[in-house]
Scaffold this motif. Structure first.
Motif, PDB file in Angstrom:
ATOM      1  N   LEU A 119     -24.210 -41.826  97.303  1.00  0.00           N
ATOM      2  CA  LEU A 119     -24.055 -43.276  97.347  1.00  0.00           C
ATOM      3  C   LEU A 119     -25.257 -43.929  98.024  1.00  0.00           C
ATOM      4  O   LEU A 119     -25.708 -45.001  97.608  1.00  0.00           O
ATOM      5  N   THR A 120     -25.784 -43.281  99.054  1.00  0.00           N
ATOM      6  CA  THR A 120     -26.953 -43.803  99.755  1.00  0.00           C
ATOM      7  C   THR A 120     -28.172 -43.829  98.842  1.00  0.00           C
ATOM      8  O   THR A 120     -28.930 -44.806  98.815  1.00  0.00           O
ATOM      9  N   ARG A 121     -28.369 -42.754  98.078  1.00  0.00           N
ATOM     10  CA  ARG A 121     -29.511 -42.712  97.151  1.00  0.00           C
ATOM     11  C   ARG A 121     -29.372 -43.790  96.076  1.00  0.00           C
ATOM     12  O   ARG A 121     -30.355 -44.432  95.693  1.00  0.00           O
ATOM     13  N   ARG A 122     -28.160 -43.987  95.581  1.00  0.00           N
ATOM     14  CA  ARG A 122     -27.944 -45.022  94.561  1.00  0.00           C
ATOM     15  C   ARG A 122     -28.188 -46.412  95.128  1.00  0.00           C
ATOM     16  O   ARG A 122     -28.777 -47.268  94.466  1.00  0.00           O
ATOM     17  N   LEU A 123     -27.749 -46.620  96.362  1.00  0.00           N
ATOM     18  CA  LEU A 123     -27.917 -47.936  96.976  1.00  0.00           C
ATOM     19  C   LEU A 123     -29.390 -48.297  97.110  1.00  0.00           C
ATOM     20  O   LEU A 123     -29.777 -49.457  96.922  1.00  0.00           O
ATOM     21  N   SER A 124     -30.228 -47.324  97.409  1.00  0.00           N
ATOM     22  CA  SER A 124     -31.644 -47.599  97.655  1.00  0.00           C
ATOM     23  C   SER A 124     -32.394 -48.041  96.401  1.00  0.00           C
ATOM     24  O   SER A 124     -33.506 -48.566  96.505  1.00  0.00           O
ATOM     25  N   VAL A 125     -31.814 -47.845  95.204  1.00  0.00           N
ATOM     26  CA  VAL A 125     -32.511 -48.220  93.962  1.00  0.00           C
ATOM     27  C   VAL A 125     -31.733 -49.265  93.157  1.00  0.00           C
ATOM     28  O   VAL A 125     -32.049 -49.507  91.999  1.00  0.00           O
TER      29      VAL A 125
ATOM     30  N   TYR B 120     -21.369 -39.442 100.413  1.00  0.00           N
ATOM     31  CA  TYR B 120     -22.122 -40.572 100.965  1.00  0.00           C
ATOM     32  C   TYR B 120     -23.619 -40.430 100.748  1.00  0.00           C
ATOM     33  O   TYR B 120     -24.330 -41.434 100.636  1.00  0.00           O
ATOM     34  N   ARG B 121     -24.131 -39.193 100.637  1.00  0.00           N
ATOM     35  CA  ARG B 121     -25.568 -39.023 100.382  1.00  0.00           C
ATOM     36  C   ARG B 121     -25.928 -39.541  98.989  1.00  0.00           C
ATOM     37  O   ARG B 121     -26.959 -40.205  98.808  1.00  0.00           O
TER      38      ARG B 121
ATOM     39  N   LEU C  18     -15.081 -51.683 105.553  1.00  0.00           N
ATOM     40  CA  LEU C  18     -16.074 -50.694 105.133  1.00  0.00           C
ATOM     41  C   LEU C  18     -17.400 -51.042 105.783  1.00  0.00           C
ATOM     42  O   LEU C  18     -18.175 -51.851 105.264  1.00  0.00           O
ATOM     43  N   LYS C  19     -17.652 -50.459 106.943  1.00  0.00           N
ATOM     44  CA  LYS C  19     -18.806 -50.854 107.745  1.00  0.00           C
ATOM     45  C   LYS C  19     -20.001 -49.925 107.587  1.00  0.00           C
ATOM     46  O   LYS C  19     -20.980 -50.046 108.318  1.00  0.00           O
ATOM     47  N   SER C  20     -19.930 -48.985 106.655  1.00  0.00           N
ATOM     48  CA  SER C  20     -21.056 -48.091 106.412  1.00  0.00           C
ATOM     49  C   SER C  20     -20.852 -47.407 105.066  1.00  0.00           C
ATOM     50  O   SER C  20     -19.768 -47.482 104.467  1.00  0.00           O
ATOM     51  N   VAL C  21     -21.894 -46.727 104.580  1.00  0.00           N
ATOM     52  CA  VAL C  21     -21.771 -45.973 103.338  1.00  0.00           C
ATOM     53  C   VAL C  21     -20.802 -44.804 103.538  1.00  0.00           C
ATOM     54  O   VAL C  21     -20.056 -44.437 102.624  1.00  0.00           O
ATOM     55  N   ARG C  22     -20.804 -44.217 104.734  1.00  0.00           N
ATOM     56  CA  ARG C  22     -19.854 -43.122 105.019  1.00  0.00           C
ATOM     57  C   ARG C  22     -18.414 -43.606 104.904  1.00  0.00           C
ATOM     58  O   ARG C  22     -17.560 -42.911 104.332  1.00  0.00           O
ATOM     59  N   SER C  23     -18.126 -44.785 105.462  1.00  0.00           N
ATOM     60  CA  SER C  23     -16.752 -45.294 105.388  1.00  0.00           C
ATOM     61  C   SER C  23     -16.376 -45.626 103.948  1.00  0.00           C
ATOM     62  O   SER C  23     -15.220 -45.471 103.550  1.00  0.00           O
ATOM     63  N   LEU C  24     -17.357 -46.050 103.128  1.00  0.00           N
ATOM     64  CA  LEU C  24     -17.096 -46.285 101.705  1.00  0.00           C
ATOM     65  C   LEU C  24     -16.740 -44.980 101.003  1.00  0.00           C
ATOM     66  O   LEU C  24     -15.798 -44.927 100.199  1.00  0.00           O
ATOM     67  N   ALA C  25     -17.490 -43.917 101.303  1.00  0.00           N
ATOM     68  CA  ALA C  25     -17.210 -42.616 100.689  1.00  0.00           C
ATOM     69  C   ALA C  25     -15.812 -42.123 101.062  1.00  0.00           C
ATOM     70  O   ALA C  25     -15.066 -41.613 100.215  1.00  0.00           O
ATOM     71  N   ARG C  26     -15.451 -42.284 102.331  1.00  0.00           N
ATOM     72  CA  ARG C  26     -14.108 -41.861 102.772  1.00  0.00           C
ATOM     73  C   ARG C  26     -13.029 -42.706 102.104  1.00  0.00           C
ATOM     74  O   ARG C  26     -11.969 -42.192 101.719  1.00  0.00           O
TER      75      ARG C  26
END
Length: 279
Positions: free
Chosen positions: A33-39, A30-31, A1-9
Motif C-alpha cells: 500500500l505504501t509503494r502504491r501511495l507513492s505513485v 502495508y508495504r 485510519l491514522k497511518s498506512v499500517r492502520s489501513l492495512a489492518r
C-alpha cells in the motif's frame, strides 16, 4: 485510519470494505500500500480534473474569479532541532517553514488555487502543488495558473480575476496573467520614489478602489477551504511520511473533497455538507 499500517489492518478485519476497494483476493500488506501511495499522484490529479469538468458542466463552480494561497501542514512524528542534532526527524523530507499565523512549523506546504463562493456556485480546489515547508509561495503561482487555465479551457470557462496575497506580487506573475487575458489582483508592495510596471500600477489602483477592496475580500474563501480540509481530513499533522507519499495523500484529499461536492449535488444535498459524509 491514522497511518498506512492502520489501513492495512482495517482491510484485513473488514472484508466488506476490502471488497469495495476491489481486493476480492489477497489483501495487500502495508508495504504494498505504501509503494502504491507513492505513485498515485498523477492518476489522482487526472481524475480530479474530470470531476472538476463535471462540476463546471452542472454549473456548480465558476472560473471567473479564482484565489491562490498556501497552508502549512505539520509532518508526522519527531522534528529536527538545532540544539539537539542527535535527534533525527521521522520524516527526512520535511523542512521548517514560517507563517504569520502559525510561526514555525516542521512539515510541508500545500499550495492551492480554488474557486470562490458566489451565487449558486461553491468552493472547490482547482489546482494544487505540494512542497516542503521552506518554499516561497511565489515560485509556484505560474504552475498553478497553468493548471487552472487548462481546466478552464477544457470546461469552456474563462478566468477573469486571480486573487492572491502580497507574496505573489512579482512581475513575472503579472505578465503571465496579462498574456492569458486575466488580471492578477494582489496588494502591491509600495516603494518610495519608485515607479512600477504599468500592470502593477493598474492592480494597485484597482485594489485601492471600493470595488477592488470588496473583490479582494473573496480571497478569504481560500482560507475557508483550508479550514474545512483540515477539519475533515488528516492533513495537519499528516499521517504519512516522505515527499512522494505526502504529495499523493494531499491529492487524494482534494479528490475526495471534489467527489463529496459532486455526490451532494447528485443526491440533492447541500453542496458543502461534506462533514456528514465523513462521519
Amino acid at each position: 485510519l491514522k497511518s498506512v499500517r492502520s489501513l492495512a489492518r482495517f482491510l484485513l478485519s473488514h472484508s466488506y470494505w476490502a471488497n469495495a476497494c476491489g481486493f476480492d483476493g489477497q489483501i495487500p500488506n502495508y508495504r504494498t500500500l505504501t509503494r502504491r501511495l507513492s505513485v498515485l499522484d498523477r492518476p489522482v490529479v487526472y481524475f480530479a480534473g474530470l470531476v472538476i469538468r463535471i462540476l463546471a458542466k452542472h454549473h456548480l463552480i465558476s472560473f471567473q474569479v479564482i484565489s491562490t494561497d498556501s497552508s502549512l501542514c505539520e509532518a508526522f512524528g519527531k522534528t529536527t532541532h538545532k540544539n539537539h542534532p542527535h535527534i533525527k526527524a521521522t520524516d527526512c523530507d520535511a523542512r521548517w517553514g514560517w507563517s504569520e499565523t502559525r510561526d514555525w512549523v516542521f512539515g510541508y506546504k500545500l499550495h492551492v488555487t480554488s474557486t470562490v463562493l458566489s451565487l449558486g456556485k461553491t468552493l472547490v480546489p482547482l489546482a494544487w502543488e505540494t512542497t516542503s515547508a521552506n518554499h516561497h509561495d511565489s515560485k509556484f503561482f505560474i504552475s498553478l495558473m497553468e493548471k487552472a487555465v487548462f481546466l478552464g479551457e477544457k470546461s469552456h470557462r474563462k478566468i477573469r480575476l486571480s486573487l492572491g496575497d502580497k507574496g505573489y506580487d512579482i512581475n513575472q506573475n503579472y505578465y503571465f496573467c496579462h498574456e492569458r487575458k486575466f488580471r492578477l489582483i494582489t496588494p502591491v508592495r509600495r516603494f518610495k520614489n519608485r515607479t512600477e510596471i504599468s500592470l502593477k500600477e493598474r492592480a494597485k489602483k484597482f485594489v485601492d478602489s471600493p470595488k477592488g477592496k470588496a473583490m479582494y475580500q473573496r480571497r478569504a474563501d481560500n482560507e475557508r477551504l483550508y479550514a474545512q480540509l483540515k477539519d475533515l481530513f488528516l492533513i495537519d499533522p499528516l499521517p504519512v511520511t516522505g515527499y512522494g507519499k505526502v504529495k499523493s495523500y494531499l491529492s487524494i484529499v482534494c479528490l475526495a473533497y471534489l467527489l463529496g461536492i459532486l455526490y451532494n449535488h447528485l443526491n440533492g444535498r447541500s453542496l458543502r455538507a461534506i462533514k456528514s459524509l465523513a462521519t
